[in-house]
Design a protein around this motif. Structure first.
Motif, PDB file in Angstrom:
ATOM      1  N   LEU A  63      46.938  56.331  63.084  1.00  0.00           N
ATOM      2  CA  LEU A  63      47.172  57.401  62.111  1.00  0.00           C
ATOM      3  C   LEU A  63      47.145  58.773  62.774  1.00  0.00           C
ATOM      4  CD1 LEU A  63      44.981  56.124  59.134  1.00  0.00           C
ATOM      5  CD2 LEU A  63      47.405  55.724  59.565  1.00  0.00           C
ATOM      6  N   ILE A  64      46.251  58.943  63.737  1.00  0.00           N
ATOM      7  CA  ILE A  64      46.164  60.219  64.457  1.00  0.00           C
ATOM      8  C   ILE A  64      47.436  60.456  65.268  1.00  0.00           C
ATOM      9  CG2 ILE A  64      44.938  61.447  66.298  1.00  0.00           C
ATOM     10  CD1 ILE A  64      42.373  59.971  65.249  1.00  0.00           C
ATOM     11  N   ARG A  65      47.887  59.409  65.983  1.00  0.00           N
ATOM     12  CA  ARG A  65      49.105  59.542  66.798  1.00  0.00           C
ATOM     13  C   ARG A  65      50.354  59.733  65.937  1.00  0.00           C
ATOM     14  NH1 ARG A  65      47.047  55.041  69.294  1.00  0.00           N
ATOM     15  NH2 ARG A  65      48.583  53.774  68.207  1.00  0.00           N
ATOM     16  N   THR A  66      50.485  58.941  64.911  1.00  0.00           N
ATOM     17  CA  THR A  66      51.708  58.943  64.110  1.00  0.00           C
ATOM     18  C   THR A  66      51.812  60.151  63.190  1.00  0.00           C
ATOM     19  OG1 THR A  66      51.665  56.529  64.150  1.00  0.00           O
ATOM     20  CG2 THR A  66      53.084  57.560  62.505  1.00  0.00           C
ATOM     21  N   PHE A  67      50.724  60.494  62.543  1.00  0.00           N
ATOM     22  CA  PHE A  67      50.762  61.548  61.533  1.00  0.00           C
ATOM     23  C   PHE A  67      50.061  62.831  61.954  1.00  0.00           C
ATOM     24  CE2 PHE A  67      50.971  57.454  59.317  1.00  0.00           C
ATOM     25  CZ  PHE A  67      52.170  57.608  58.647  1.00  0.00           C
ATOM     26  N   GLN A  68      49.544  62.870  63.175  1.00  0.00           N
ATOM     27  CA  GLN A  68      48.803  64.023  63.680  1.00  0.00           C
ATOM     28  C   GLN A  68      47.706  64.433  62.701  1.00  0.00           C
ATOM     29  OE1 GLN A  68      52.457  64.383  63.856  1.00  0.00           O
ATOM     30  NE2 GLN A  68      52.196  63.373  65.812  1.00  0.00           N
ATOM     31  N   LEU A  69      46.982  63.444  62.187  1.00  0.00           N
ATOM     32  CA  LEU A  69      45.889  63.720  61.255  1.00  0.00           C
ATOM     33  C   LEU A  69      44.642  64.152  62.006  1.00  0.00           C
ATOM     34  CD1 LEU A  69      46.064  60.718  58.753  1.00  0.00           C
ATOM     35  CD2 LEU A  69      46.978  63.009  58.460  1.00  0.00           C
ATOM     36  N   ASP A  70      43.834  64.893  61.298  1.00  0.00           N
ATOM     37  CA  ASP A  70      42.514  65.234  61.805  1.00  0.00           C
ATOM     38  C   ASP A  70      41.741  63.933  62.006  1.00  0.00           C
ATOM     39  OD1 ASP A  70      40.201  67.086  62.187  1.00  0.00           O
ATOM     40  OD2 ASP A  70      39.496  66.013  60.394  1.00  0.00           O
ATOM     41  N   ARG A  71      40.959  63.888  63.063  1.00  0.00           N
ATOM     42  CA  ARG A  71      40.212  62.666  63.413  1.00  0.00           C
ATOM     43  C   ARG A  71      39.340  62.167  62.257  1.00  0.00           C
ATOM     44  NH1 ARG A  71      38.758  60.267  68.246  1.00  0.00           N
ATOM     45  NH2 ARG A  71      36.680  59.351  68.276  1.00  0.00           N
ATOM     46  N   ALA A  72      38.614  63.086  61.629  1.00  0.00           N
ATOM     47  CA  ALA A  72      37.725  62.694  60.526  1.00  0.00           C
ATOM     48  C   ALA A  72      38.511  62.139  59.341  1.00  0.00           C
ATOM     49  CB  ALA A  72      36.886  63.894  60.084  1.00  0.00           C
ATOM     50  N   LEU A  73      39.646  62.762  59.025  1.00  0.00           N
ATOM     51  CA  LEU A  73      40.472  62.296  57.913  1.00  0.00           C
ATOM     52  C   LEU A  73      41.047  60.915  58.198  1.00  0.00           C
ATOM     53  CD1 LEU A  73      41.845  62.682  55.190  1.00  0.00           C
ATOM     54  CD2 LEU A  73      43.639  63.984  56.375  1.00  0.00           C
ATOM     55  N   ALA A  74      41.509  60.693  59.420  1.00  0.00           N
ATOM     56  CA  ALA A  74      42.066  59.389  59.788  1.00  0.00           C
ATOM     57  C   ALA A  74      41.011  58.290  59.645  1.00  0.00           C
ATOM     58  CB  ALA A  74      42.611  59.422  61.213  1.00  0.00           C
ATOM     59  N   HIS A  75      39.810  58.557  60.126  1.00  0.00           N
ATOM     60  CA  HIS A  75      38.738  57.572  60.003  1.00  0.00           C
ATOM     61  C   HIS A  75      38.342  57.355  58.542  1.00  0.00           C
ATOM     62  CE1 HIS A  75      37.895  56.579  64.171  1.00  0.00           C
ATOM     63  NE2 HIS A  75      38.182  57.845  64.465  1.00  0.00           N
ATOM     64  N   ARG A  76      38.389  58.427  57.747  1.00  0.00           N
ATOM     65  CA  ARG A  76      38.054  58.293  56.323  1.00  0.00           C
ATOM     66  C   ARG A  76      39.106  57.440  55.616  1.00  0.00           C
ATOM     67  NH1 ARG A  76      34.588  56.861  53.321  1.00  0.00           N
ATOM     68  NH2 ARG A  76      34.679  57.585  51.202  1.00  0.00           N
ATOM     69  N   LEU A  77      40.375  57.641  55.921  1.00  0.00           N
ATOM     70  CA  LEU A  77      41.433  56.831  55.311  1.00  0.00           C
ATOM     71  C   LEU A  77      41.241  55.345  55.621  1.00  0.00           C
ATOM     72  CD1 LEU A  77      44.626  58.988  55.940  1.00  0.00           C
ATOM     73  CD2 LEU A  77      43.660  58.369  53.724  1.00  0.00           C
ATOM     74  N   VAL A  78      40.938  55.051  56.885  1.00  0.00           N
ATOM     75  CA  VAL A  78      40.729  53.654  57.283  1.00  0.00           C
ATOM     76  C   VAL A  78      39.501  53.094  56.568  1.00  0.00           C
ATOM     77  CG1 VAL A  78      40.171  52.140  59.230  1.00  0.00           C
ATOM     78  CG2 VAL A  78      41.947  53.880  59.467  1.00  0.00           C
ATOM     79  N   GLY A  79      38.431  53.889  56.486  1.00  0.00           N
ATOM     80  CA  GLY A  79      37.225  53.428  55.795  1.00  0.00           C
ATOM     81  C   GLY A  79      37.495  53.158  54.317  1.00  0.00           C
ATOM     82  N   LEU A  80      38.238  54.038  53.671  1.00  0.00           N
ATOM     83  CA  LEU A  80      38.567  53.824  52.248  1.00  0.00           C
ATOM     84  C   LEU A  80      39.448  52.601  52.062  1.00  0.00           C
ATOM     85  CD1 LEU A  80      39.265  57.515  51.197  1.00  0.00           C
ATOM     86  CD2 LEU A  80      37.422  56.056  50.344  1.00  0.00           C
ATOM     87  N   ALA A  81      40.357  52.383  52.987  1.00  0.00           N
ATOM     88  CA  ALA A  81      41.235  51.213  52.899  1.00  0.00           C
ATOM     89  C   ALA A  81      40.418  49.931  53.015  1.00  0.00           C
ATOM     90  CB  ALA A  81      42.307  51.269  53.986  1.00  0.00           C
ATOM     91  N   HIS A  82      39.438  49.930  53.908  1.00  0.00           N
ATOM     92  CA  HIS A  82      38.579  48.741  54.064  1.00  0.00           C
ATOM     93  C   HIS A  82      37.708  48.523  52.824  1.00  0.00           C
ATOM     94  CE1 HIS A  82      39.723  47.652  58.065  1.00  0.00           C
ATOM     95  NE2 HIS A  82      39.442  48.855  58.545  1.00  0.00           N
ATOM     96  N   GLU A  83      37.246  49.616  52.222  1.00  0.00           N
ATOM     97  CA  GLU A  83      36.445  49.503  51.008  1.00  0.00           C
ATOM     98  C   GLU A  83      37.260  48.874  49.872  1.00  0.00           C
ATOM     99  OE1 GLU A  83      34.864  53.301  49.860  1.00  0.00           O
ATOM    100  OE2 GLU A  83      33.825  53.558  51.769  1.00  0.00           O
ATOM    101  N   ARG A  84      38.526  49.269  49.768  1.00  0.00           N
ATOM    102  CA  ARG A  84      39.382  48.737  48.707  1.00  0.00           C
ATOM    103  C   ARG A  84      39.688  47.267  48.918  1.00  0.00           C
ATOM    104  NH1 ARG A  84      43.552  52.529  45.700  1.00  0.00           N
ATOM    105  NH2 ARG A  84      42.023  54.030  45.016  1.00  0.00           N
ATOM    106  N   GLN A  85      39.760  46.836  50.177  1.00  0.00           N
ATOM    107  CA  GLN A  85      40.092  45.436  50.456  1.00  0.00           C
ATOM    108  C   GLN A  85      38.916  44.515  50.180  1.00  0.00           C
ATOM    109  OE1 GLN A  85      41.514  45.507  54.447  1.00  0.00           O
ATOM    110  NE2 GLN A  85      43.509  46.338  53.887  1.00  0.00           N
ATOM    111  N   SER A  86      37.693  45.040  50.210  1.00  0.00           N
ATOM    112  CA  SER A  86      36.554  44.156  49.985  1.00  0.00           C
ATOM    113  C   SER A  86      36.215  44.019  48.529  1.00  0.00           C
ATOM    114  CB  SER A  86      35.302  44.616  50.701  1.00  0.00           C
ATOM    115  OG  SER A  86      35.330  45.856  51.258  1.00  0.00           O
TER     116      SER A  86
END
Length: 86
Positions: A63-86
């Motif tokens: 996400l950081i490479r592709t969308f040039q997102l802030d590091r914290a935001l990219a990690h938050r997106l991944v964390g939220l995605a994992h929360e939704r999958q569980s």
């Protein structure tokens, strides 16, 4: 004797106009997790795309490479995605 009718073409099909940019942005905003919906309108399409990829299993580095997102935001997106999958 059979009567023949002249063939008349049907009226042209009219497709509805595409949604306005504001409506599209609102739709994308609604699809985001609640804590991310307060972003400016110009960032919503990119944020939604990053959110979609995070839900598809991509990691924060992607996400950081592709969308040039802030590091914290990219990690938050991944964390939220994992929360939704569980």
């Amino acid at each position: 004797m059979t009567r023949h009718r002249w063939w008349t073409p049907l009226p042209p099909h009219r497709t509805p106009p595409p949604p306005s940019a504001e409506d599209l942005c609102d739709d994308l905003r609604e699809a985001l997790p609640a804590e991310l919906r307060d972003q400016p309108d110009d960032q919503i399409p990119q944020l939604w795309a990053a959110w979609s990829e995070a839900r598809s299993g991509y990691d924060a580095a992607h996400l950081i490479r592709t969308f040039q997102l802030d590091r914290a935001l990219a990690h938050r997106l991944v964390g939220l995605a994992h929360e939704r999958q569980s």
